[in-house]
Design a protein around this motif. Structure first.
Motif, mmCIF file in Angstrom:
data_model
loop_
_atom_site.group_PDB
_atom_site.id
_atom_site.type_symbol
_atom_site.label_atom_id
_atom_site.label_comp_id
_atom_site.label_asym_id
_atom_site.label_seq_id
_atom_site.Cartn_x
_atom_site.Cartn_y
_atom_site.Cartn_z
ATOM 1 N N SER A 151 -21.315 34.371 124.284
ATOM 2 C CA SER A 151 -21.197 33.719 125.590
ATOM 3 C C SER A 151 -20.125 34.380 126.453
ATOM 4 O O SER A 151 -18.989 34.594 126.013
ATOM 5 C CB SER A 151 -20.856 32.244 125.397
ATOM 6 N N GLY A 152 -20.512 34.719 127.688
ATOM 7 C CA GLY A 152 -19.573 35.271 128.653
ATOM 8 C C GLY A 152 -19.255 36.742 128.479
ATOM 9 O O GLY A 152 -18.479 37.300 129.253
ATOM 10 N N THR A 153 -19.865 37.391 127.492
ATOM 11 C CA THR A 153 -19.562 38.801 127.245
ATOM 12 C C THR A 153 -20.519 39.714 128.010
ATOM 13 O O THR A 153 -21.607 39.309 128.385
ATOM 14 C CB THR A 153 -19.663 39.134 125.741
ATOM 15 N N ARG A 154 -20.094 40.954 128.202
ATOM 16 C CA ARG A 154 -20.919 41.952 128.880
ATOM 17 C C ARG A 154 -21.653 42.785 127.838
ATOM 18 O O ARG A 154 -21.535 44.005 127.805
ATOM 19 C CB ARG A 154 -20.067 42.842 129.760
ATOM 20 N N MET A 155 -22.408 42.129 126.986
ATOM 21 C CA MET A 155 -23.092 42.841 125.921
ATOM 22 C C MET A 155 -24.423 43.380 126.402
ATOM 23 O O MET A 155 -25.170 42.690 127.089
ATOM 24 C CB MET A 155 -23.297 41.933 124.714
ATOM 25 N N GLY A 156 -24.735 44.610 125.986
ATOM 26 C CA GLY A 156 -25.988 45.234 126.362
ATOM 27 C C GLY A 156 -25.804 46.735 126.435
ATOM 28 O O GLY A 156 -24.705 47.266 126.233
ATOM 29 N N GLU A 164 -26.952 40.977 136.275
ATOM 30 C CA GLU A 164 -26.332 39.682 135.967
ATOM 31 C C GLU A 164 -25.828 39.625 134.532
ATOM 32 O O GLU A 164 -24.837 38.947 134.223
ATOM 33 C CB GLU A 164 -27.309 38.522 136.234
ATOM 34 N N GLN A 165 -26.486 40.365 133.648
ATOM 35 C CA GLN A 165 -26.038 40.437 132.257
ATOM 36 C C GLN A 165 -24.688 41.134 132.191
ATOM 37 O O GLN A 165 -23.819 40.757 131.396
ATOM 38 C CB GLN A 165 -27.081 41.184 131.433
ATOM 39 N N PHE A 166 -24.506 42.147 133.026
ATOM 40 C CA PHE A 166 -23.226 42.856 133.113
ATOM 41 C C PHE A 166 -22.106 41.914 133.541
ATOM 42 O O PHE A 166 -20.947 42.095 133.171
ATOM 43 C CB PHE A 166 -23.350 44.017 134.102
ATOM 44 N N LEU A 167 -22.461 40.883 134.301
ATOM 45 C CA LEU A 167 -21.471 39.903 134.772
ATOM 46 C C LEU A 167 -21.271 38.756 133.782
ATOM 47 O O LEU A 167 -20.525 37.816 134.067
ATOM 48 C CB LEU A 167 -21.900 39.345 136.132
ATOM 49 N N LEU A 201 -24.539 48.660 138.129
ATOM 50 C CA LEU A 201 -24.287 47.325 137.603
ATOM 51 C C LEU A 201 -23.143 46.630 138.341
ATOM 52 O O LEU A 201 -23.179 45.414 138.559
ATOM 53 C CB LEU A 201 -23.969 47.397 136.108
ATOM 54 N N ALA A 202 -22.147 47.408 138.732
ATOM 55 C CA ALA A 202 -20.991 46.845 139.422
ATOM 56 C C ALA A 202 -21.221 46.681 140.918
ATOM 57 O O ALA A 202 -20.359 46.167 141.632
ATOM 58 C CB ALA A 202 -19.762 47.718 139.174
#
Length: 266
Positions: A151-156, A164-167, A201-202
Motif C-alpha cells: 500500500s502506498g508504494t511505487r511498485m512496478g 497513477e501507479q507511480f504515485l 510518469l512524473a
C-alpha cells in the motif's frame, strides 16, 4: 522434490526447476526468513492461488516456505521479442490472451500491477492466444486480502507501470489496461512507447514514440496509454471487445469468445 536445478536467487527467494509428484515444476522457496520477505512471499502465494484460469499460472501447492507452479515449456514474451517485433496478427493474439487472463483476474478482485513481456510466458514459444501464460503476482493487489503489504508504494516496472501507479495508487484495474497498451505497443514496435519512462510518469515529459502497427490499432493504443485513467477503456472486457473489433477491421478472425475462457475465483 527431486532433480532440483537452481535458476536464480534474489530478495530472499530461490527459484528452481524440479520434479514434484511426477511432474515438472517451477519452485519458489523462501530462504531468508525476515518478516518483510515472508510477508511478500505469502502475499504472492495468496494472490496467485486465488484465481484459476487456463492462461494464468497459479500454484499447484502452497506451503509455508515454498510455492510450486507448473513449469511452462517455452519462452517469455520478452525473449520472443528479442528476435524482433510481431506482426499485427500475432501481436493482437498475444494481447488478447493476456486480456483474457486479466479479465479473469479482475473478476476475482485482483489487479496484477506488473504486466510486461517478462511476465508473460509463451507455451511452446508460440505467439498465440492459447499459448499465453501470465505469471508473477509479487506486486499484485487483491481486494480479498485484509492487508495490502504494498500500500502506498511505487511498485512496478517503470516502462510498463501506469502514471497513477507511480504515485502510489493501488488496486485500480485501469492500471492493468494501461500496461496492456504498453505491452501491445512493445509487441508491435519491439520497444515500449516512452524512452524517458520516469519523465513520463512524473509528468515532466510527454514525448512518445510514433504509434506502431496498422492504423486500426492506433485508437485503441491511444486510449490505453492516456495519462488520464478515466479516458481509458472502462474494463478489460471492453478493451477485449475493442481489440477483437480492430482485428476484424484488419481482416483477421475475431478473438475467441470470452465466455469460453472463464476463470474461477477461490
Amino acid at each position: 522434490m527431486t532433480d532440483r536445478v537452481t535458476l536464480s536467487e534474489r530478495a530472499g527467494v530461490r527459484c528452481e526447476s524440479a520434479c514434484w509428484a511426477g511432474r515438472a515444476v517451477f519452485a519458489k522457496t523462501l530462504v531468508f526468513d525476515d518478516p518483510d520477505t515472508r510477508a511478500r512471499f505469502e502475499h504472492e502465494g495468496s494472490v496467485a492461488a486465488s484465481v484459476r484460469h487456463p492462461l494464468v499460472v497459479s500454484p499447484l501447492a502452497v506451503a509455508r516456505d515454498a510455492l510450486l507452479f507448473p513449469l511452462i515449456g517455452g519462452v517469455t514474451l520478452r525473449e520472443r521479442l528479442d528476435g524482433g517485433p510481431l506482426g499485427a496478427d500475432e501481436a493482437t493474439l498475444v494481447a488478447g490472451g493476456v486480456l483474457a487472463a486479466v479479465t479473469a483476474l479482475h473478476a476475482c478482485g485482483v489487479t496484477h500491477h506488473d504486466l510486461k513481456p517478462e511476465n508473460v510466458m509463451l507455451d511452446g514459444g508460440r505467439a498465440a492466444f492459447d499459448a499465453v501464460r501470465v505469471i508473477d503476482f509479487g506486486m499484485s493487489h487483491s481486494v480479498k486480502l485484509p492487508l495490502d503489504i504494498h500500500s502506498g508504494t511505487r511498485m512496478g516496472t517503470p516502462h510498463f507501470m501506469a502514471p497513477e501507479q507511480f504515485l502510489g495508487v493501488r488496486g485500480d484495474p485501469r492500471s492493468d489496461l494501461y500496461s496492456l497498451g504498453v505491452l501491445l505497443f512493445d509487441c508491435l514496435a519491439g520497444e515500449p512507447p516512452f524512452e524517458d519512462a520516469f519523465g513520463w510518469l512524473a509528468g515532466l515529459s510527454d514525448l512518445r514514440a510514433p504509434l506502431p502497427g496498422p492504423e486500426a490499432l492506433h485508437g485503441l493504443l491511444t486510449r490505453c496509454l492516456t495519462r488520464d485513467r478515466t479516458q481509458r477503456p472502462a474494463s478489460a472486457t471492453a478493451l477485449y471487445t475493442d481489440l477483437s473489433d480492430a482485428r476484424g477491421a484488419l481482416g483477421l478472425p475475431a478473438l475467441p469468445d470470452l465466455e469460453d475462457w472463464a476463470g474461477e475465483c477461490r
